[in-house]
Design an enzyme around this catalytic site. Structure first.
Site, PDB file in Angstrom:
ATOM      1  N   CYS A   1       0.804  -1.218   0.000  1.00  0.00           N
ATOM      2  CA  CYS A   1       0.000   0.000   0.000  1.00  0.00           C
ATOM      3  C   CYS A   1       0.843   1.277   0.000  1.00  0.00           C
ATOM      4  O   CYS A   1       0.315   2.364  -0.221  1.00  0.00           O
ATOM      5  CB  CYS A   1      -0.936   0.010   1.204  1.00  0.00           C
ATOM      6  SG  CYS A   1      -2.105  -1.361   1.225  1.00  0.00           S
TER       7      CYS A   1
ATOM      8  N   CYS B   1     -13.977   0.696   7.221  1.00  0.00           N
ATOM      9  CA  CYS B   1     -12.958  -0.002   6.442  1.00  0.00           C
ATOM     10  C   CYS B   1     -12.920   0.545   5.017  1.00  0.00           C
ATOM     11  O   CYS B   1     -13.964   0.836   4.416  1.00  0.00           O
ATOM     12  CB  CYS B   1     -13.251  -1.496   6.390  1.00  0.00           C
ATOM     13  SG  CYS B   1     -13.391  -2.279   8.011  1.00  0.00           S
TER      14      CYS B   1
ATOM     15  N   HIS C   1      -9.160   3.099  -2.102  1.00  0.00           N
ATOM     16  CA  HIS C   1      -7.820   2.590  -1.816  1.00  0.00           C
ATOM     17  C   HIS C   1      -7.343   1.600  -2.887  1.00  0.00           C
ATOM     18  O   HIS C   1      -7.121   0.424  -2.597  1.00  0.00           O
ATOM     19  CB  HIS C   1      -7.824   1.938  -0.432  1.00  0.00           C
ATOM     20  CG  HIS C   1      -6.482   1.517   0.060  1.00  0.00           C
ATOM     21  ND1 HIS C   1      -5.305   2.036  -0.425  1.00  0.00           N
ATOM     22  CD2 HIS C   1      -6.129   0.602   1.018  1.00  0.00           C
ATOM     23  CE1 HIS C   1      -4.292   1.460   0.209  1.00  0.00           C
ATOM     24  NE2 HIS C   1      -4.770   0.597   1.074  1.00  0.00           N
TER      25      HIS C   1
END
Length: 418
Positions: A92, A237, A362
């Site tokens: 990430c 989340c 994301h």
């Protein structure tokens, strides 16, 4: 050390792009960042490219990803033939690692104009959710897979809880949840404080046209959402999504040759640092605290100088924890800081004005560069309804992978209004 400047920054709207390939996403981000820097023709002056991607091997491309993905742009004359392309992967943190490479290329004197670009496709409508979750396994320590499980089993056993990874989510949600439970036990952090972070970020994203989720939420709605793994609900989340983002980095000399409208929008790179994780104990500071301390020292700044921050909120707990590690509050006070409103609009240190990973989305390799884009937009004063008034210093914290109780890598970048 020679100065480096963000000349252009751009992010595609994150979301689901089932009919759009890696090449198309990368080309769209490339055109966007060139337009942001004054025009497509500037692309022919790029001397070095750092190309970030984590999961392209699941789509069949296992090597030389940037060379193949950017070839159509090179053949179209958008980028120069024979341009140097370096492939970057750090889970990430991939996007921030690519940015660090682009900055280093300029600061070393090897290049005057560099490009950091990150692209990711994760959504697979033709595959079960388990296949998608399996794509994230590359960010774990496959060489010693039992060590992380043992660490989290011991962590939760110490507070009378069990570590139970399960289906329907990645193991990262289980490890974040375990950290949250431990933090709640030690410091008194509450589910309502986690929900406050999630609601704030969802509400910020309403005014971000590049966010994956653009609907408001209340604390009560976040708490009532579908459970993922205690204490986390779905709204706490980050979602699964696709996307691409890019940043152009230029030397002082290159900036000086640009027309005044372009020069007025550049943002100075005050510092960018990278730390790697270790198997630490639960009472030790995380690697982001080390990266931040180095970044503040190199920039000649302190946490009190930061006006706006983007932090890696893969879960709502992550934001609470990172505000502590970055020095915005004392350890254990991240929950009360969020609950006080200080990290929201008009607060002392607005955090994740883009909506954060929770709402902006994301798409792993693009995430760090989208965070840098948000801070650049804020320092230029171009953020519209989510603008932080008078913002002059911004910070980005971006972590990746998992190594016991912390990430495998963490990058902290400090940007400054030029």
């Amino acid at each position: 050390m020679p100065d480096a400047y963000v000349l252009g920054a751009f992010s595609l709207p994150f979301g689901k792009y089932p009919d759009t390939g890696f090449t198309e996403l990368a080309t769209a981000a490339l055109r966007g960042v060139l337009d942001d820097a004054g025009g497509t023709e500037i692309g022919r002056e790029v001397e070095g490219v750092w190309f970030g991607n984590m999961m392209m091997d699941h789509w069949g491309q296992r090597s030389s990803r940037g060379q193949f993905c950017l070839m159509p742009a090179i053949e179209a004359g958008i980028l120069p033939t024979r341009v140097a392309i370096t492939n970057v992967e750090g889970a990430c943190a991939t996007g921030s690692m690519a940015f660090q490479g682009a900055v280093s290329g300029v600061r070393s004197g090897d290049h005057e104009l560099t490009l950091a670009i990150g692209v990711e496709k994760i959504v697979r409508p033709d595959a079960p959710a388990s296949t998608v979750f399996e794509m994230y396994r590359g960010a774990e320590n496959s060489l010693d897979p039992g060590r992380t499980t043992a660490i989290y089993t011991d962590l939760l056993a110490g507070i009378g809880q069990r570590f139970c990874p399960g289906p329907g989510r990645t193991v990262f949600m289980d490890t974040y949840a375990a950290q949250a439970l431990h933090h709640m036990h030690r410091w008194g952090t509450t589910p309502e404080q986690l929900a406050t972070v999630a609601a704030k970020n969802h509400n910020y994203a309403v005014n971000n046209p590049r966010a994956q989720y653009r609907f408001p939420m209340t604390v009560e709605q976040v708490l009532a959402d579908r459970p993922v793994t205690p204490p986390l609900t779905r709204s706490m989340c980050a979602p699964v999504g696709d996307g691409a983002a890019a940043v152009l980095v230029a030397s002082s000399e290159f900036v000086a040759r640009m027309p005044p409208p372009v020069r007025r929008r550049v943002v100075r790179v005050a510092a960018t640092t990278l730390t790697s994780g270790t198997y630490r104990g639960p009472g030790e500071p995380g690697l982001s605290a080390v990266a931040a301390e180095r970044a503040y020292r190199r920039a000649g700044l302190t946490p009190a100088d930061v006006d706006v921050a983007e932090v890696h909120d893969a879960t709502a707990f992550s934001e609470i924890y990172q505000t502590e590690m970055l020095g915005f509050c004392e350890p254990g006070q991240g929950g009360p800081l969020a609950e006080s409103g200080e990290t929201g609009p008009g607060g002392r240190i607005p955090v994740n004005t883009s909506g954060g990973l929770l709402s902006k989305g994301h798409p792993v390799a693009a995430s760090g560069l989208s965070m840098i884009t948000e801070i650049a937009v804020q320092l230029r004063g171009e953020a519209g309804a989510r603008q932080v008034n008078g913002a002059r210093v911004g910070l980005v914290e971006n972590g990746g992978g998992i190594l016991g109780l912390e990430e495998a890598a963490c990058a902290v970048t400090v940007l400054q209004k030029a």
